[in-house]
Write an enzyme that holds these catalytic residues in place. Structure first.
Site, PDB file in Angstrom:
ATOM      1  N   TRP A  12       0.840  -1.213   0.000  1.00 28.55           N
ATOM      2  CA  TRP A  12       0.000   0.000   0.000  1.00 28.55           C
ATOM      3  C   TRP A  12       0.860   1.242   0.000  1.00 28.55           C
ATOM      4  CZ3 TRP A  12      -4.423  -1.125  -1.758  1.00 28.55           C
ATOM      5  CH2 TRP A  12      -5.104  -2.284  -1.376  1.00 28.55           C
ATOM      6  N   ASP A  44      -1.310   6.947   5.878  1.00 23.16           N
ATOM      7  CA  ASP A  44      -2.376   5.993   5.568  1.00 23.16           C
ATOM      8  C   ASP A  44      -2.523   5.099   6.796  1.00 23.16           C
ATOM      9  OD1 ASP A  44      -3.998   3.950   4.698  1.00 23.16           O
ATOM     10  OD2 ASP A  44      -2.707   3.343   3.028  1.00 23.16           O
ATOM     11  N   LYS A  51     -11.571  -1.532   7.514  1.00 17.42           N
ATOM     12  CA  LYS A  51     -10.694  -2.407   8.275  1.00 17.42           C
ATOM     13  C   LYS A  51     -11.019  -2.293   9.767  1.00 17.42           C
ATOM     14  CE  LYS A  51      -8.467  -3.149   4.347  1.00 17.42           C
ATOM     15  NZ  LYS A  51      -7.466  -2.269   3.779  1.00 17.42           N
TER      16      LYS A  51
HETATM   17  C1  LIG Z   1      -7.096  -1.820   2.370  1.00 11.11           C
HETATM   18  C2  LIG Z   1      -6.059  -0.761   2.346  1.00 11.11           C
HETATM   19  C3  LIG Z   1      -6.047   0.274   1.385  1.00 11.11           C
HETATM   20  C4  LIG Z   1      -6.984   0.303   0.217  1.00 11.11           C
HETATM   21  O1  LIG Z   1      -8.211   0.698   0.557  1.00 11.11           O
HETATM   22  P1  LIG Z   1      -9.414   0.794  -0.517  1.00 11.11           P
HETATM   23  O2  LIG Z   1     -10.456   1.396   0.365  1.00 11.11           O
HETATM   24  O3  LIG Z   1      -9.715  -0.563  -0.998  1.00 11.11           O
HETATM   25  O4  LIG Z   1      -8.996   1.731  -1.594  1.00 11.11           O
HETATM   26  C5  LIG Z   1      -5.098   1.251   1.498  1.00 11.11           C
HETATM   27  N1  LIG Z   1      -4.171   1.235   2.469  1.00 11.11           N
HETATM   28  C6  LIG Z   1      -4.129   0.259   3.394  1.00 11.11           C
HETATM   29  C7  LIG Z   1      -3.085   0.283   4.442  1.00 11.11           C
HETATM   30  C8  LIG Z   1      -5.070  -0.764   3.357  1.00 11.11           C
HETATM   31  O5  LIG Z   1      -5.020  -1.740   4.275  1.00 11.11           O
END
Ligand SMILES: *Cc1c(COP(=O)(O)O)cnc(C)c1O
Length: 364
Positions: free
Chosen positions: A103, A175, A199
């Site tokens: 990511w 993020d 998540k």
């Molecule tokens: C799941 C995830 C994403 C992607 O998220 P989407 O909502 O599917 O775009 C980005 N960063 C991390 C750390 C993730 O676990």
């Protein structure tokens, strides 16, 4: 009573049962409106109260200082990979990226698409297949960076920053999709935080972001309207129709989080879960072979390990399923097992998993 499984999916993922039960109880008639919360205008006072309560709870639970705004955005974590550099990397500004997993790498690549060489990778552990995080001495932040981007928890490889890199006056942009609110933390070093809700917070379709006022000031007003953080901030995330139901569920989750003692209590549970599961892995290191090599870097949210053979991996997944535990199959390129144990996964559920693991070793 509905039959519920123990859910270890990486995302979308488990939600606290009381948050779902509340939604169930008021689905057909939300607070005497005679409608579900999905059927109410996003301009109506009944929805407005939910929206503002969710924002207020995030501020309260995290102790967010007054010079920050909480935003609700769409397009997933992935859109933020592009939206952040689009907003900040104009007028010759540059940014630093630390690449610690898939990511984090995607975020860096999107920034390069937007800003070319103005996006710089200053540290990466890709050469070691992301089995650890960079050490402080490996991170040299450029003094001209507008922000330093990190991914706080690597959902796929199972590393997690416990102490954030020291960046001096340069704001961190993070993020936090897979570990936002897993514990209390100091928001002040951050200019921007974003997290896909699916998540650790709520349903998919919603991104929670926190932006500092000075960072917001730097944002472009030359972008298409929907891509401007300034517009979403000015309009309290109601410029267009927000994902009302996702925000409502988020509100229920946050209320529940507060009710059980806030982030201190959640953190205590998460530490206990980590202690139990890593305890089991470390008890049988030749059987449960942890992916992350540096213990301090191990994630309390996503735990990856391989068994001695792919056959045993598959057997583990299928027998766990029979025992009522789902979502344990490892990420497609890594194989093995991944246990995702976000806030909604309880200590008792990890105890059940560990009991199963102990038995599984003995039988194998
Ligand atoms: C799941 C995830 C994403 C992607 O998220 P989407 O909502 O599917 O775009 C980005 N960063 C991390 C750390 C993730 O676990």
């Amino acid at each position: 009573m509905a039959k519920r499984v123990i859910n270890f999916y990486a995302g979308p993922a488990a939600l606290p049962l009381p948050a779902l039960e509340r939604a169930q109880a008021e689905l057909l008639d939300f607070e005497n409106t005679g409608m579900s919360v999905m059927e109410i205008s996003h301009r109506a006072k009944e929805y407005d109260a939910v929206h503002n309560e969710a924002i207020a709870l995030i501020k309260e639970l995290l102790n967010v200082p007054d010079n920050y705004k909480v935003l609700f955005l769409q397009g997933g974590g992935n859109l933020q990979f592009a939206m952040l550099p689009m907003n900040i990397l104009h007028s010759g500004r540059k940014a630093d990226y630390i690449v610690t997993g898939s990511w984090a790498k995607k975020a860096f690549k999107e920034a390069q698409i937007v800003a070319g060489d103005a996006a710089r990778c200053i540290a990466s552990t890709e050469g070691e297949k992301f089995t650890r995080l960079p050490k402080p001495a490996e991170i040299k932040v450029n003094t001209d960076a507008a922000y330093v981007h990190i991914c706080t928890n690597n959902t796929i490889y199972g590393t997690q920053w416990k102490e954030f890199p020291k960046t001096g006056n340069i704001p961190i942009a993070a993020d936090m999709s897979s570990d936002f609110m897993w514990r209390p933390f100091d928001v002040k070093p951050f200019g921007f935080i974003y997290a896909g809700a699916q998540k650790n917070l709520g349903p998919s379709g919603l991104v929670v972001a926190i932006i500092r006022d000075d960072f917001l000031e730097m944002c472009s007003d030359k972008l298409p309207t929907m891509l401007q953080y300034k517009i979403h901030a000015e309009k309290n995330s109601l410029y267009n129709t927000p994902p009302c139901f996702s925000i409502y569920i988020l509100r229920n989750v946050l209320m529940y989080n507060k009710q059980i003692g806030g982030l201190d209590a959640i953190y205590k549970n998460n530490l206990k879960k980590g202690e139990l599961l890593y305890g089991m892995i470390d008890k049988y290191p030749d059987f449960y072979r942890g992916y992350v090599k540096v213990k301090e870097d191990r994630s309390f949210m996503n735990v990856d390990f391989n068994l001695p053979s792919e056959e045993l991996d598959a057997k583990f997944v299928s027998e766990a399923k029979k025992a009522g535990m789902v979502g344990l199959k490892g990420y497609r390129t890594l194989g093995g097992i991944r246990v995702s144990m976000y806030n909604a996964v309880t200590v008792a559920q990890i105890e059940t998993l560990c009991g199963f693991m102990e038995e599984f070793v003995k039988k194998a």
